[in-house]
Design a protein around this motif. Structure first.
Motif, short mmCIF file in Angstrom:
data_model
loop_
_atom_site.label_atom_id
_atom_site.label_comp_id
_atom_site.label_asym_id
_atom_site.label_seq_id
_atom_site.Cartn_x
_atom_site.Cartn_y
_atom_site.Cartn_z
N LEU A 128 0.82 -1.21 0.00
CA LEU A 128 0.00 0.00 0.00
C LEU A 128 0.86 1.26 0.00
CD1 LEU A 128 -2.81 -1.08 2.49
CD2 LEU A 128 -2.89 -1.06 0.00
N LEU A 129 1.95 1.23 0.72
CA LEU A 129 2.86 2.39 0.72
C LEU A 129 3.46 2.60 -0.67
CD1 LEU A 129 4.78 1.97 4.11
CD2 LEU A 129 3.19 3.81 3.52
N ASP A 130 3.92 1.53 -1.28
CA ASP A 130 4.56 1.65 -2.60
C ASP A 130 3.61 2.18 -3.66
OD1 ASP A 130 6.86 0.71 -1.48
OD2 ASP A 130 6.76 -1.29 -2.38
N GLU A 131 2.32 1.91 -3.49
CA GLU A 131 1.33 2.38 -4.46
C GLU A 131 0.71 3.72 -4.07
OE1 GLU A 131 0.76 1.05 -7.33
OE2 GLU A 131 2.06 -0.70 -7.02
N GLY A 132 1.19 4.33 -2.98
CA GLY A 132 0.68 5.63 -2.57
C GLY A 132 -0.71 5.60 -1.96
N ILE A 133 -1.13 4.44 -1.43
CA ILE A 133 -2.47 4.30 -0.87
C ILE A 133 -2.49 4.66 0.62
CG2 ILE A 133 -4.41 2.69 -0.56
CD1 ILE A 133 -3.75 3.43 -3.45
N HIS A 191 -0.72 7.08 3.81
CA HIS A 191 0.11 8.24 4.13
C HIS A 191 1.33 7.75 4.91
CE1 HIS A 191 -2.67 11.31 2.72
NE2 HIS A 191 -3.65 10.67 3.33
N GLU A 192 2.49 8.01 4.36
CA GLU A 192 3.71 7.48 4.97
C GLU A 192 4.24 8.36 6.09
OE1 GLU A 192 7.94 5.56 3.41
OE2 GLU A 192 6.44 6.27 2.01
N ASP A 193 3.79 9.61 6.14
CA ASP A 193 4.40 10.58 7.07
C ASP A 193 3.63 10.71 8.39
OD1 ASP A 193 2.18 11.67 5.94
OD2 ASP A 193 3.05 13.64 5.54
N VAL A 194 2.84 9.70 8.76
CA VAL A 194 2.10 9.79 10.01
C VAL A 194 3.01 9.48 11.19
CG1 VAL A 194 -0.09 9.18 8.93
CG2 VAL A 194 1.38 7.38 9.84
N VAL A 245 3.58 5.07 17.35
CA VAL A 245 4.31 4.81 18.60
C VAL A 245 5.78 4.51 18.31
CG1 VAL A 245 2.31 4.05 19.90
CG2 VAL A 245 3.57 2.40 18.53
N TRP A 246 6.06 4.05 17.08
CA TRP A 246 7.44 3.82 16.67
C TRP A 246 8.14 5.15 16.39
CZ3 TRP A 246 10.28 -0.47 16.93
CH2 TRP A 246 11.48 -0.55 16.21
N GLY A 247 7.32 6.13 15.99
CA GLY A 247 7.85 7.48 15.81
C GLY A 247 8.43 7.79 14.46
N PRO A 292 8.72 1.63 8.61
CA PRO A 292 9.35 0.63 9.48
C PRO A 292 8.45 -0.55 9.83
CG PRO A 292 9.84 2.84 10.28
CD PRO A 292 8.79 2.98 9.22
N TYR A 293 7.16 -0.43 9.51
CA TYR A 293 6.25 -1.54 9.79
C TYR A 293 6.19 -2.55 8.66
CZ TYR A 293 4.55 1.07 13.81
OH TYR A 293 4.47 1.74 15.01
#
Length: 262
Positions: free
Chosen positions: A17-22, A24-27, A30-32, A37-38
């Motif tokens: 989903l990240l690779d396809e832009g589905i 938001h990566e900049d949220v 708790v990992w910060g 990283p997930y």
């Protein structure tokens, strides 16, 4: 869940989903560090420490976990319905296409027990849409309606065309019977679902995204809303503790929150 994890799990899904832009990566999490990283699979190392490896690039079983370019269907598995009964949500991915549109008379109940008693009495014959009302967050906290799917599934297997319309919630909405749940406004707030009469023709069209009672608008607007004896919702199983929440809670389609929102 075991098959899902073996096919690649959440790490694979998040990366796709990240690779396809589905997503938001900049949220902030708790990992910060956003969501990237997930996109890993966490394991125990030889020394007992946690090891995070990159999630697999290919699915181990595309029938369980499909890659983005081989999605199971072109649209998502949920759909919002709207019409003169308000708003509802239906899980279309679990319902066969030929069952996503149903127009049939209503059989109205104020509890799931009422429907089950009618089933045992042999009263649920022919095609119908079961209307289960006074099950919303303000009426009784919107508990799980776990006694509906089995009965309706049996009737559908017998060849009847059936569906469900309710202001309550049910995980059974993932079953094979078309189920319009979380109808809002709910019955206890004098929503349109409280003006449905036994035998009214209801049309549920999951393809078009509509939920309508086929009664002349003028006649329907003049109907009095039904009353229900909700005293049984006030006592037992800790219900007394949550009376204040039921009084303050908002609509299901706004999150059914008892706290203020900006």
């Amino acid at each position: 869940m075991n098959h899902f994890h073996a096919a690649g799990g959440l790490g694979f899904l998040i990366r796709e989903l990240l690779d396809e832009g589905i997503l938001h990566e900049d949220v902030q999490t708790v990992w910060g560090e956003g969501l990237r990283p997930y996109a890993v699979e966490a394991k125990l190392g030889a020394d007992g420490s946690v090891v995070r490896e990159a999630s697999p690039r290919t699915s181990g079983d595309e029938k369980v976990l499909a890659p983005f370019n081989k999605a199971f269907q072109a649209t998502g598995g949920l759909k919002v319905l709207s019409g003169n009964l308000g708003h509802a949500v239906i899980k279309t991915s679990a319902v066969k296409p030929e069952r996503r549109i149903i127009e049939a008379p209503a059989k109205v109940f104020d509890s799931q027990q009422g429907l089950n008693e009618a089933f045992k009495a042999g009263m649920l014959t022919g095609d119908f849409i079961a209307v289960i009302r006074f099950q919303g967050p303000k009426a009784n906290g919107m508990p799980e309606l776990h006694k509906l799917t089995t009965v309706l599934g049996i009737l559908q297997d017998r060849g009847q065309r059936v569906a469900l319309v309710t202001d309550g919630r049910m995980s059974g909405a993932s079953g094979k019977v078309p189920a319009a749940i979380h109808v809002t406004p709910e019955a206890v707030e004098e929503g349109p679902i409280a003006r449905i009469h036994e035998g009214d023709i209801i049309r549920l069209d999951a393809d078009a995204g509509t939920l309508e009672v086929l009664v002349p608008a003028g006649d329907f607007a003049l109907r009095r809303t039904a009353d229900a004896d909700l005293i049984g919702n006030e006592f037992g199983f800790g219900r007394e503790l949550f009376a204040g929440f039921r009084q303050l809670v908002g609509r299901a389609d706004h999150g059914a929150s008892a706290f203020g929102t900006a």
